[in-house]
Design an enzyme around this catalytic site. Structure first.
Site, PDB file in Angstrom:
ATOM      1  N   HIS A   1      -3.988  -4.166   7.703  1.00  0.00           N
ATOM      2  CA  HIS A   1      -3.522  -2.724   8.556  1.00  0.00           C
ATOM      3  C   HIS A   1      -2.870  -2.783   9.798  1.00  0.00           C
ATOM      4  CE1 HIS A   1      -5.137   0.531  10.398  1.00  0.00           C
ATOM      5  NE2 HIS A   1      -5.380   0.778   8.780  1.00  0.00           N
TER       6      HIS A   1
ATOM      7  N   THR B   1      -8.256   3.426   8.568  1.00  0.00           N
ATOM      8  CA  THR B   1      -9.628   3.152   8.276  1.00  0.00           C
ATOM      9  C   THR B   1      -9.704   2.599   9.380  1.00  0.00           C
ATOM     10  OG1 THR B   1      -8.853   2.503   5.862  1.00  0.00           O
ATOM     11  CG2 THR B   1     -10.492   1.289   6.946  1.00  0.00           C
TER      12      THR B   1
ATOM     13  N   ARG C   1      -9.868   8.185  -1.022  1.00  0.00           N
ATOM     14  CA  ARG C   1     -10.621   8.733  -0.946  1.00  0.00           C
ATOM     15  C   ARG C   1     -11.903   9.537  -1.061  1.00  0.00           C
ATOM     16  NH1 ARG C   1      -9.012   6.600   5.680  1.00  0.00           N
ATOM     17  NH2 ARG C   1     -10.506   8.383   6.421  1.00  0.00           N
TER      18      ARG C   1
ATOM     19  N   ASN D   1       0.986  -1.232  -0.164  1.00  0.00           N
ATOM     20  CA  ASN D   1       0.108  -0.014   0.195  1.00  0.00           C
ATOM     21  C   ASN D   1       1.075   1.317   0.293  1.00  0.00           C
ATOM     22  OD1 ASN D   1      -1.352   2.376   1.125  1.00  0.00           O
ATOM     23  ND2 ASN D   1      -2.998   0.561   1.785  1.00  0.00           N
TER      24      ASN D   1
ATOM     25  N   HIS E   1       0.989   6.285   1.668  1.00  0.00           N
ATOM     26  CA  HIS E   1       1.185   7.157   1.953  1.00  0.00           C
ATOM     27  C   HIS E   1       3.307   8.002   1.102  1.00  0.00           C
ATOM     28  CE1 HIS E   1      -0.990   6.996   5.531  1.00  0.00           C
ATOM     29  NE2 HIS E   1      -0.598   5.765   5.469  1.00  0.00           N
TER      30      HIS E   1
ATOM     31  N   GLU F   1     -10.850  -9.737   3.446  1.00  0.00           N
ATOM     32  CA  GLU F   1      -9.791  -8.722   4.326  1.00  0.00           C
ATOM     33  C   GLU F   1      -9.446  -8.705   5.430  1.00  0.00           C
ATOM     34  OE1 GLU F   1      -7.283  -5.945   1.437  1.00  0.00           O
ATOM     35  OE2 GLU F   1      -6.394  -4.663   4.280  1.00  0.00           O
TER      36      GLU F   1
ATOM     37  N   ARG G   1      -7.431  12.965   0.382  1.00  0.00           N
ATOM     38  CA  ARG G   1      -6.060  13.595   1.318  1.00  0.00           C
ATOM     39  C   ARG G   1      -4.625  13.237   0.904  1.00  0.00           C
ATOM     40  NH1 ARG G   1      -7.436   9.573   6.718  1.00  0.00           N
ATOM     41  NH2 ARG G   1      -9.585  11.199   7.017  1.00  0.00           N
TER      42      ARG G   1
ATOM     43  N   HIS H   1      -5.552   3.121  -1.827  1.00  0.00           N
ATOM     44  CA  HIS H   1      -6.815   3.469  -1.570  1.00  0.00           C
ATOM     45  C   HIS H   1      -7.656   4.993  -1.894  1.00  0.00           C
ATOM     46  CE1 HIS H   1     -10.322   3.984   2.322  1.00  0.00           C
ATOM     47  NE2 HIS H   1      -9.929   4.189   1.158  1.00  0.00           N
TER      48      HIS H   1
ATOM     49  N   GLU I   1      -8.274   0.411  -2.725  1.00  0.00           N
ATOM     50  CA  GLU I   1      -9.535  -0.049  -1.539  1.00  0.00           C
ATOM     51  C   GLU I   1     -10.323   1.524  -2.326  1.00  0.00           C
ATOM     52  OE1 GLU I   1      -6.644   0.998   1.749  1.00  0.00           O
ATOM     53  OE2 GLU I   1      -5.939  -0.970   1.347  1.00  0.00           O
TER      54      GLU I   1
HETATM   55  N1  PXP Z   1      -5.809  -2.614   3.905  1.00  0.00           N
HETATM   56  C1  PXP Z   1      -6.745  -1.892   4.315  1.00  0.00           C
HETATM   57  C2  PXP Z   1      -8.020  -2.355   3.753  1.00  0.00           C
HETATM   58  C3  PXP Z   1      -6.577  -0.426   4.530  1.00  0.00           C
HETATM   59  O1  PXP Z   1      -7.978   0.469   4.621  1.00  0.00           O
HETATM   60  C4  PXP Z   1      -5.059  -0.323   5.080  1.00  0.00           C
HETATM   61  C5  PXP Z   1      -4.960   1.202   5.239  1.00  0.00           C
HETATM   62  O2  PXP Z   1      -5.499   1.926   4.377  1.00  0.00           O
HETATM   63  C6  PXP Z   1      -4.274  -1.517   4.686  1.00  0.00           C
HETATM   64  C7  PXP Z   1      -4.072  -1.979   4.269  1.00  0.00           C
HETATM   65  C8  PXP Z   1      -2.650  -0.872   5.279  1.00  0.00           C
HETATM   66  O3  PXP Z   1      -2.824  -0.788   6.457  1.00  0.00           O
HETATM   67  P1  PXP Z   1      -1.131   0.043   7.246  1.00  0.00           P
HETATM   68  O4  PXP Z   1      -0.620   1.152   6.248  1.00  0.00           O
HETATM   69  O5  PXP Z   1      -1.582   0.176   8.577  1.00  0.00           O
HETATM   70  O6  PXP Z   1       0.114  -1.316   6.960  1.00  0.00           O
END
Ligand code: PXP
Length: 240
Positions: free
Chosen positions: A188, A99, A44, A6, A9, A149, A48, A42, A68
């Protein structure tokens, strides 16, 4: 087991300054080169971090994209148009830092089922981001979702006295989903420390989606080279 990286960031860093770097496409390329099986992003509602152009670029990149998104008309329309390989339906609140909980499939059954049907018909593999709750898993099955998930946030944030119970919930959820023929991803808050007990206790995991910890770790591994590169430029370009 597959790893979806992911890279939200990476976009967060760009948005902090409103500039054009770091490039999410370049980050995707590096993650794929390192062996990731796909890129997760994601979009959003408040844009953001990732924006529409990022998703367009990632969808066109040829890398396996897992989008996402919230269950809204706008997002379902965007995903139907972009046709990423996969999408993960998540709950979304405007004020949250990230999330916070799983999608309540039981409470929003009709709208979630409609989104699963629309997106599946477009050839997108749909996953529902849910807590390891047997009722939610059963509802995911009834919606026709091929994947769930499991939300690992409660496990990741659990203090020592709750860790074993959270792992047990995840393991039971994964076993139950597998018995229903649903494929199981997880994500997550997974980091370099908590991954070990997670993998030791939770069976049937197909893919992990990990973002924040990997982007943070990349600061440690990239900072030295980045400082050296700037010092080299200073030495090369300074006047007399
Ligand atoms: N899976 C989902 C559905 C999420 O919403 C997120 C965060 O956007 C992640 C995985 C990844 O989480 P993390 O950034 O904490 O590894």
């Amino acid at each position: 087991m597959k790893l979806g990286v992911n890279i939200d960031h990476v976009a967060t860093l760009r948005q902090l300054r409103g500039v054009t770097y770091p490039s999410v496409l370049k980050a995707a390329e590096l993650a794929m080169r390192a062996g990731a099986s796909g890129i997760t992003a994601h979009l959003r509602e408040d844009r953001r971090h990732m924006n529409d152009a990022d998703l367009e670029q990632l969808a066109a990149s040829g890398y396996r994209l897992n989008m996402e998104m919230a269950v809204t008309e706008e997002m379902v329309a965007i995903c139907s148009r972009l046709k990423p390989a996969a999408c993960c339906l998540v709950p979304e609140k405007r004020q949250e830092l990230t999330t916070e909980g799983g999608l309540d499939v039981v409470a929003h059954f009709a709208s979630v089922k409609a989104a699963v049907e629309t997106l599946s018909a477009r050839g997108v593999e749909v996953s529902l981001f849910i807590d390891p709750d047997l009722e939610q898993i059963r509802a995911a099955k009834e919606c026709g979702a091929p994947f769930i998930e499991l939300h690992t946030g409660a496990y990741a944030n659990a203090g020592t006295e709750r860790v074993a119970a959270e792992l047990k919930r995840l393991a039971e959820g994964a076993r139950y989903a597998d018995s229903l023929g649903i494929r199981v991803n997880a994500g997550h808050g997974i980091d370099y420390e908590n991954i070990r007990p997670l993998l030791a206790e939770v069976p049937h995991l197909n893919e992990l989606n990990i973002g924040h910890s990997i982007v943070c770790e990349s600061v440690y591994y990239g900072l030295e080279a980045a400082v050296k590169k700037m010092l080299e430029r200073m030495a090369t370009y300074q006047l007399g």
